[in-house]
Design a protein around this motif. Structure first.
Motif, PDB file in Angstrom:
ATOM      1  N   LEU A   1       0.708  -1.125  -0.111  1.00  0.00           N
ATOM      2  CA  LEU A   1       0.073   0.253   0.002  1.00  0.00           C
ATOM      3  C   LEU A   1       0.973   1.118   0.131  1.00  0.00           C
ATOM      4  CD1 LEU A   1      -2.666  -0.851   2.639  1.00  0.00           C
ATOM      5  CD2 LEU A   1      -2.738  -1.099   0.347  1.00  0.00           C
ATOM      6  N   PHE A   2       2.183   1.181   0.116  1.00  0.00           N
ATOM      7  CA  PHE A   2       3.017   2.337   0.240  1.00  0.00           C
ATOM      8  C   PHE A   2       3.964   2.577  -0.905  1.00  0.00           C
ATOM      9  CE2 PHE A   2       1.633   0.672   4.086  1.00  0.00           C
ATOM     10  CZ  PHE A   2       1.229   1.848   4.884  1.00  0.00           C
ATOM     11  N   PHE A   3       4.019   3.673  -1.625  1.00  0.00           N
ATOM     12  CA  PHE A   3       4.785   3.874  -3.022  1.00  0.00           C
ATOM     13  C   PHE A   3       6.189   3.927  -2.458  1.00  0.00           C
ATOM     14  CE2 PHE A   3       6.485   6.261  -6.609  1.00  0.00           C
ATOM     15  CZ  PHE A   3       6.141   5.423  -7.447  1.00  0.00           C
ATOM     16  N   PRO A   4       6.921   3.171  -3.142  1.00  0.00           N
ATOM     17  CA  PRO A   4       8.332   3.224  -2.925  1.00  0.00           C
ATOM     18  C   PRO A   4       9.092   4.670  -3.449  1.00  0.00           C
ATOM     19  CG  PRO A   4       8.177   1.704  -4.488  1.00  0.00           C
ATOM     20  CD  PRO A   4       6.703   2.176  -4.047  1.00  0.00           C
ATOM     21  N   ASP A   5       9.671   5.469  -2.703  1.00  0.00           N
ATOM     22  CA  ASP A   5      10.175   6.610  -3.129  1.00  0.00           C
ATOM     23  C   ASP A   5      10.920   7.395  -2.170  1.00  0.00           C
ATOM     24  OD1 ASP A   5      10.712   8.852  -4.987  1.00  0.00           O
ATOM     25  OD2 ASP A   5       8.670   9.445  -5.142  1.00  0.00           O
ATOM     26  N   THR A   6      11.741   8.623  -2.548  1.00  0.00           N
ATOM     27  CA  THR A   6      12.558   9.323  -1.464  1.00  0.00           C
ATOM     28  C   THR A   6      11.492  10.147  -0.903  1.00  0.00           C
ATOM     29  OG1 THR A   6      14.507   8.933  -2.247  1.00  0.00           O
ATOM     30  CG2 THR A   6      14.346  10.808  -0.798  1.00  0.00           C
ATOM     31  N   TYR A   7      11.336  10.286   0.332  1.00  0.00           N
ATOM     32  CA  TYR A   7      10.307  11.357   1.021  1.00  0.00           C
ATOM     33  C   TYR A   7      11.067  12.126   1.905  1.00  0.00           C
ATOM     34  CZ  TYR A   7       6.671   8.369  -0.480  1.00  0.00           C
ATOM     35  OH  TYR A   7       5.959   7.588  -1.374  1.00  0.00           O
ATOM     36  N   TYR A   8      11.127  13.557   1.732  1.00  0.00           N
ATOM     37  CA  TYR A   8      11.654  14.243   2.438  1.00  0.00           C
ATOM     38  C   TYR A   8      10.943  15.225   3.449  1.00  0.00           C
ATOM     39  CZ  TYR A   8      15.137  14.303  -1.402  1.00  0.00           C
ATOM     40  OH  TYR A   8      16.243  14.018  -2.266  1.00  0.00           O
ATOM     41  N   PHE A   9      11.503  15.360   4.881  1.00  0.00           N
ATOM     42  CA  PHE A   9      10.747  15.881   5.522  1.00  0.00           C
ATOM     43  C   PHE A   9      11.398  16.646   6.619  1.00  0.00           C
ATOM     44  CE2 PHE A   9      12.787  11.952   6.481  1.00  0.00           C
ATOM     45  CZ  PHE A   9      13.276  11.967   7.752  1.00  0.00           C
ATOM     46  N   SER A  10      10.821  17.443   7.374  1.00  0.00           N
ATOM     47  CA  SER A  10      11.409  18.215   8.343  1.00  0.00           C
ATOM     48  C   SER A  10      11.347  17.451   9.758  1.00  0.00           C
ATOM     49  CB  SER A  10      10.316  19.756   8.987  1.00  0.00           C
ATOM     50  OG  SER A  10       9.301  19.138   9.332  1.00  0.00           O
ATOM     51  N   SER A  11      12.271  17.943  10.875  1.00  0.00           N
ATOM     52  CA  SER A  11      12.532  17.156  12.227  1.00  0.00           C
ATOM     53  C   SER A  11      11.223  17.166  13.003  1.00  0.00           C
ATOM     54  CB  SER A  11      13.544  17.922  12.818  1.00  0.00           C
ATOM     55  OG  SER A  11      13.360  19.276  13.205  1.00  0.00           O
ATOM     56  N   SER A  12      10.222  17.770  12.479  1.00  0.00           N
ATOM     57  CA  SER A  12       8.894  17.676  13.518  1.00  0.00           C
ATOM     58  C   SER A  12       7.907  16.616  12.896  1.00  0.00           C
ATOM     59  CB  SER A  12       8.364  19.081  13.200  1.00  0.00           C
ATOM     60  OG  SER A  12       7.985  19.213  11.892  1.00  0.00           O
ATOM     61  N   MET A  13       8.496  15.856  12.012  1.00  0.00           N
ATOM     62  CA  MET A  13       7.607  14.956  11.306  1.00  0.00           C
ATOM     63  C   MET A  13       7.852  13.589  12.008  1.00  0.00           C
ATOM     64  SD  MET A  13       7.208  15.597   7.273  1.00  0.00           S
ATOM     65  CE  MET A  13       6.117  14.426   7.083  1.00  0.00           C
ATOM     66  N   SER A  14       6.777  12.646  12.074  1.00  0.00           N
ATOM     67  CA  SER A  14       6.793  11.348  12.663  1.00  0.00           C
ATOM     68  C   SER A  14       6.690  10.278  11.451  1.00  0.00           C
ATOM     69  CB  SER A  14       5.693  11.358  13.564  1.00  0.00           C
ATOM     70  OG  SER A  14       4.443  11.022  12.739  1.00  0.00           O
ATOM     71  N   ASP A  15       6.982   8.927  11.802  1.00  0.00           N
ATOM     72  CA  ASP A  15       6.970   7.883  10.858  1.00  0.00           C
ATOM     73  C   ASP A  15       5.624   8.019  10.283  1.00  0.00           C
ATOM     74  OD1 ASP A  15       5.941   7.272  13.485  1.00  0.00           O
ATOM     75  OD2 ASP A  15       7.459   5.566  13.678  1.00  0.00           O
TER      76      ASP A  15
END
Length: 332
Positions: free
Chosen positions: A156-170
């Motif tokens: 169900l989860f698309f394989p890719d590179t995901y960018y995020f900030s330090s405030s984000m959770s898994d």
């Protein structure tokens, strides 16, 4: 003289109205969809291409206001490529400032095509820049937390590179990957070839996951998808090792034995007909497109690995056995 005065007054009023409108536009927060939202500005992008990209990603309703605002600042040519993350609504002026200041998001995590959900969770748990809110949760609870309707997470989860900030959770990242898979699968479903045997996009996702695990060669995926579709059409069993390996779970030690092929379980496509009940991995876009737009039907029903990552395809069992003898048993 009266005409000149009136025209001057009209021009002044229009200028004031335009300035007021532009100020209102520049300071009014945009409703960012699907927060957090990642915007990727490619090298060489112009203010025109970025404005249109913002419209395509539903961050702007139309591009012209943003372009005019940017050009009036005198910095429209100062855009900096990078990955920008928006955790909350932002005004057009602030957004433009981020793009020209280069306030890029540098933290990223990559999910590889063909990974299982268990591998994804391991990668998330190891990443030091993520808030680990889902580490102690069951798969079912994670699906509930991210708003998924499916009962099982695999595929169900698309394989890719995901960018995020330090405030984000898994959980935030998994939600983005989940939404990305739905969007890409739904889009591919709309342009699928006719007369495919899938009742739902989910069934196509199952076959795509098998294609993903069978080959890493892009050019072979549509042909392998066609082999499996031919088998389904004829009522043949898929007899694909990756599903057997998936069904074995942690007991798989790197080798498949005859007893493994005979041990019945929902994922053993040697003992059961049709598709397995769920995907066996997260397929990439190439495998999804192959499952929904396979090669033209050439009658192939078998394939065997040549040992170099490629495969030999056969129409009959006799041809297939000869290929197995040559490439798997090393006999001429």
């Amino acid at each position: 003289m009266r005409l000149v005065s009136r025209l001057t007054l009209l021009a002044t009023i229009l200028a004031i109205a335009g300035a007021a409108w532009l100020w209102h536009f520049s300071q009014t927060p945009l409703a960012i969809p699907d927060k957090p939202h990642a915007l990727v500005v490619k090298p060489g992008s112009t203010i025109r291409t970025v404005a249109r990209q913002l419209v395509e990603e539903r961050m702007l309703e139309e591009p012209w206001s943003f372009m005019i605002m940017a050009r009036l600042t005198g910095h429209a040519a100062d855009l900096k490529a990078g990955n920008y993350l928006f955790d909350s609504d932002v005004s057009p002026y602030r957004l433009f400032g981020m793009l020209t200041n280069g306030d890029v998001t540098q933290i990223g995590i990559t999910f590889i095509e063909g990974w299982t959900f268990h591998q994804m969770r391991d990668e998330l748990n190891r990443h030091e820049g993520i808030k680990h809110l889902g580490m102690g949760l069951s798969d079912a609870e994670i699906l509930r937390r991210i708003g998924a309707s499916e009962p099982y997470p695999e595929g169900l989860f698309f394989p890719d590179t995901y960018y995020f900030s330090s405030s984000m959770s898994d959980l935030d990242i998994l939600k983005r990957a989940y939404q990305a898979m739905h969007q890409k699968l739904d889009s591919a479903w709309q342009t699928r070839s006719p007369s495919l045997p899938y009742a739902t996009p989910y069934e196509a996702l199952i076959l795509a996951s098998i294609v993903e695990k069978e080959t890493g060669k892009t050019e072979e995926r549509p042909k392998i998808a066609r082999v499996f579709l031919n088998r389904l059409k004829m009522g043949m069993r898929l007899q694909t090792d990756p599903t057997v390996i998936y069904g074995m779970g942690e007991s798989f030690d790197g080798n498949i034995r005859k007893r493994d092929l005979l041990a019945d379980n929902p994922y053993n496509t040697y003992t059961r007909s049709g598709l397995p009940p769920t995907p066996i991995a997260n397929p990439g876009m190439g495998a999804i497109e192959a499952a929904l737009n396979p090669d033209m039907d050439t009658g192939y029903l078998y394939f065997v690995g040549k040992g170099d990552g490629s495969h030999v395809f056969s129409k009959t069992l006799t041809e297939h056995n000869r290929a197995v003898t040559r490439y798997q048993l090393g006999k001429n």
